[in-house]
Design an enzyme around this catalytic site. Structure first.
Site, PDB file in Angstrom:
ATOM      1  N   LYS A 216       1.530  -1.268   0.153  1.00 43.48           N
ATOM      2  CA  LYS A 216      -0.285  -0.025   0.254  1.00 43.48           C
ATOM      3  C   LYS A 216       0.631   1.146   0.291  1.00 43.48           C
ATOM      4  O   LYS A 216       1.352   1.684   0.737  1.00 43.48           O
ATOM      5  CB  LYS A 216      -0.259  -0.002   1.064  1.00 43.48           C
ATOM      6  CG  LYS A 216      -2.014   0.916   1.341  1.00 43.48           C
ATOM      7  CD  LYS A 216      -2.282   1.569   2.204  1.00 43.48           C
ATOM      8  CE  LYS A 216      -2.860   3.243   2.537  1.00 43.48           C
ATOM      9  NZ  LYS A 216      -2.170   4.095   2.261  1.00 43.48           N
TER      10      LYS A 216
ATOM     11  N   GLY B 190       7.386   5.566   7.511  1.00 43.48           N
ATOM     12  CA  GLY B 190       6.635   7.314   7.747  1.00 43.48           C
ATOM     13  C   GLY B 190       7.018   7.364   8.958  1.00 43.48           C
ATOM     14  O   GLY B 190       7.892   7.675   9.368  1.00 43.48           O
TER      15      GLY B 190
ATOM     16  N   GLY C 173       4.028   5.300  13.109  1.00 44.80           N
ATOM     17  CA  GLY C 173       4.486   3.883  13.222  1.00 44.80           C
ATOM     18  C   GLY C 173       4.465   3.535  14.403  1.00 44.80           C
ATOM     19  O   GLY C 173       4.328   2.010  14.635  1.00 44.80           O
TER      20      GLY C 173
ATOM     21  N   GLU D 252      10.701   1.649  10.370  1.00 43.24           N
ATOM     22  CA  GLU D 252      11.363   2.727   9.621  1.00 43.24           C
ATOM     23  C   GLU D 252      10.702   4.221   9.576  1.00 43.24           C
ATOM     24  O   GLU D 252      10.175   4.676   8.980  1.00 43.24           O
ATOM     25  CB  GLU D 252      12.018   2.458   7.917  1.00 43.24           C
ATOM     26  CG  GLU D 252      13.162   3.568   8.575  1.00 43.24           C
ATOM     27  CD  GLU D 252      12.903   4.852   7.190  1.00 43.24           C
ATOM     28  OE1 GLU D 252      13.712   6.078   8.545  1.00 43.24           O
ATOM     29  OE2 GLU D 252      13.013   4.651   5.831  1.00 43.24           O
TER      30      GLU D 252
ATOM     31  N   CYS E 239      13.881  11.010   5.479  1.00 48.61           N
ATOM     32  CA  CYS E 239      14.168  11.263   7.278  1.00 48.61           C
ATOM     33  C   CYS E 239      15.216  11.219   7.074  1.00 48.61           C
ATOM     34  O   CYS E 239      15.486  11.321   8.518  1.00 48.61           O
ATOM     35  CB  CYS E 239      13.212   9.290   7.458  1.00 48.61           C
ATOM     36  SG  CYS E 239      14.818   8.933   6.090  1.00 48.61           S
TER      37      CYS E 239
ATOM     38  N   GLU F 107      10.596  16.851  14.029  1.00 49.01           N
ATOM     39  CA  GLU F 107      11.018  16.711  12.258  1.00 49.01           C
ATOM     40  C   GLU F 107      10.548  17.312  11.630  1.00 49.01           C
ATOM     41  O   GLU F 107       9.122  17.982  11.778  1.00 49.01           O
ATOM     42  CB  GLU F 107      11.092  15.243  11.727  1.00 49.01           C
ATOM     43  CG  GLU F 107      10.929  14.921  11.154  1.00 49.01           C
ATOM     44  CD  GLU F 107      11.134  13.639  10.060  1.00 49.01           C
ATOM     45  OE1 GLU F 107      12.129  13.009   9.544  1.00 49.01           O
ATOM     46  OE2 GLU F 107       9.948  12.569  10.588  1.00 49.01           O
TER      47      GLU F 107
END
Length: 493
Positions: free
Chosen positions: A175, A228, A233, A250, A284, A385
């Site tokens: 997906k 993501g 996560g 991750e 990331c 982030e």
């Protein structure tokens, strides 16, 4: 005119059972350019059934060498169709076409690499302390893998999961992000020509709020591979834990890029730019915290600003563009909100800090490359982030101070160190709590080596032989050569 896609299930293009599609928007123009199928739980069930049947069917009967030949053909087809795939992904997520083209060509190498590993997955004969008993281990596929990928690098991040998972004999239901589904559906056109049996790799598209839970909790799923944000996560890991599913996540990063006074400053400037403005900062591993030794701070920032001026923003299809649009409208608004937060916290904006609008800037979703100085590590701009072209610059005194600041973060995905001192490089590579440490380079990755994070940056590793074992169960087999079974009431240890 928009391109309409369907779901790819069991090597068939299927209309979603709910009969619904949704628009994919070009991040630069803001226009709808593709119509993406909106899968529901019934579609997920159909994909899982196909993957489960393929796992027990022809796929399981292939030798490692035969699987490898198929993966090699898939890699070759990706290489042949790289330009088409890159056009679609660039249109979907707004990244520079030149960057995406190089990335797609590199995707083929993942399949070549894991094709070569398919017949090299070896167990071991283990010396044991028991007489007349022989023990060995074997690696077996976990089963059906559910892959969930984000919008910033759909094809690459799918390859990070698909290539090792298929190498190990698993099957998959993939997906992509609802914002960037088209490129993976284009990739699916190559599965059957490569020789993948029906059901081995399936693609369902839609919204996580509608099908995410079913993907993760489905009885056929043995493992979830997610990339993501850290909040998503956590939700994935929590749900996987409830159903005792294997999981890798991750997640994000706020990686320190550390420049010492003995570094080659011109090289370090280029490395800092690469770390934060490549991909528009939407990666990331972005080096979004720049730590500069205080005695060179002003001179280094001056050099940095000069190079940043050359980072032309605009249309991602044009060869002279260096920074394209933010991939989604919600993410664009998030980036702009963090710029306001940084200003309100007292950080000083010395470059950028605004959205670019007007002729040449499309729908106005482009953030000018932005640099903040006078940042302390307690500020939100240094801790959270942003996922955009925004750099926070901090000062440090010495090695101890750099290590302290570098590790004073909840994330631990990556770090960069710029120095000519071997002692200093080795010290920081040991002390920094990050899954990847780059010395005098930044953003280097390879299919040959593991990638993943410490702390809130995730669980598990992708890349190299480590990734194959992430998708396999290890079985211990005991074989007795004793002709007589011992007394069953006397336990021997």
């Amino acid at each position: 005119m928009t391109t309409q896609y369907n779901l790819f299930i069991n090597n068939e293009w299927r209309v979603p059972q709910g009969g619904k599609w949704f628009d994919s928007l070009d991040p630069f123009s803001g226009e709808a350019w593709a119509s993406i199928p909106r899968a529901g739980e019934q579609d997920v069930d159909a994909a899982m059934e196909a993957a489960a049947e393929a796992l027990e069917g022809p796929w399981s009967r292939l030798s490692g060498s035969e699987r490898g030949a198929i993966l090699h053909r898939l890699g070759a087809l990706i290489e042949e169709n790289a330009e088409t795939l890159a056009v679609v992904e660039s249109r979907d997520n707004g990244k520079l076409y030149s960057e995406v083209l190089g990335q797609v060509r590199y995707v083929s190498k993942y399949f070549y690499y894991y094709a070569g590993l398919c017949d090299k997955i070896q167990g071991a004969v283990i010396p044991i302390d028991k007489p007349k008993v022989f023990n060995y281990t074997r690696y077996e596929p976990m089963g059906v893998v559910a892959s969930i990928t984000p919008w910033n690098s759909s094809l690459l991040l799918t390859a990070w999961k698909m290539a090792p998972a298929l190498c190990g004999g698993n099957t998959m239901v993939c997906k992509p992000s609802e914002f960037t589904s088209a490129s993976l559906l284009e990739l699916a056109k190559l599965f059957e020509p490569a020789g993948l049996p029906a059901g081995v790799a399936n693609v369902v598209t839609g919204f996580g709020s509608e099908i995410g839970e079913r993907l993760i909790s489905h009885p056929s799923v043995a493992r979830i591979a997610f990339t993501g944000g850290d909040q998503a996560g956590r939700a994935v890991a929590r749900l996987a834990g409830e159903h005792l599913k294997r999981v890798s996540v991750e997640l994000g990063g706020k990686s320190p890029n550390i420049v010492f006074d003995d570094a080659d400053l011109d090289n370090a400037v280029n490395g800092v730019i690469t770390g934060i403005f490549s991909a528009g900062g939407q990666t990331c591993m972005a080096g979004s915290r720049l730590l500069v030794q205080e005695n060179i701070h002003d001179a280094f920032v001056e050099k940095l600003l000069e190079v940043t001026k050359r980072a032309k923003a605009g249309d991602p299809t044009k060869p002279d563009t260096r920074v394209g649009p933010v991939a989604t409208r919600p993410q664009f608004e998030k980036v702009m909100s963090y710029i306001d937060i940084a200003k309100n916290e007292g950080a000083r904006c010395v470059a950028g800090g605004r959205a670019l609008t007007g002729e040449g800037y499309g729908a106005g979703q482009i953030v000018e490359p932005t640099i903040f100085i006078d940042v302390n590590n307690a500020m939100r701009i240094a801790q959270e982030e942003v996922f955009g072209p925004v750099l926070a610059v901090l000062r440090f005194k010495d090695e101890e101070d750099a290590i302290r600041i570098g590790n004073d973060i909840k994330f631990g995905l990556a770090a960069g160190v710029w120095t000519k001192s071997l002692h200093r490089a080795m010290l920081l590579s040991e002390k920094l709590k990050a899954g990847t440490v780059w010395i005098n380079n930044y953003r280097s990755t390879s299919f040959t080596t593991p990638f993943g994070g410490y702390k809130d940056s995730g669980i598990g590793r992708e890349g190299g032989m480590d990734a194959v074992k992430e998708y396999m169960e290890v079985k211990s087999v005991w074989v007795s050569s004793d002709l007589e079974m011992p007394d069953p009431f006397v336990r021997k240890y």
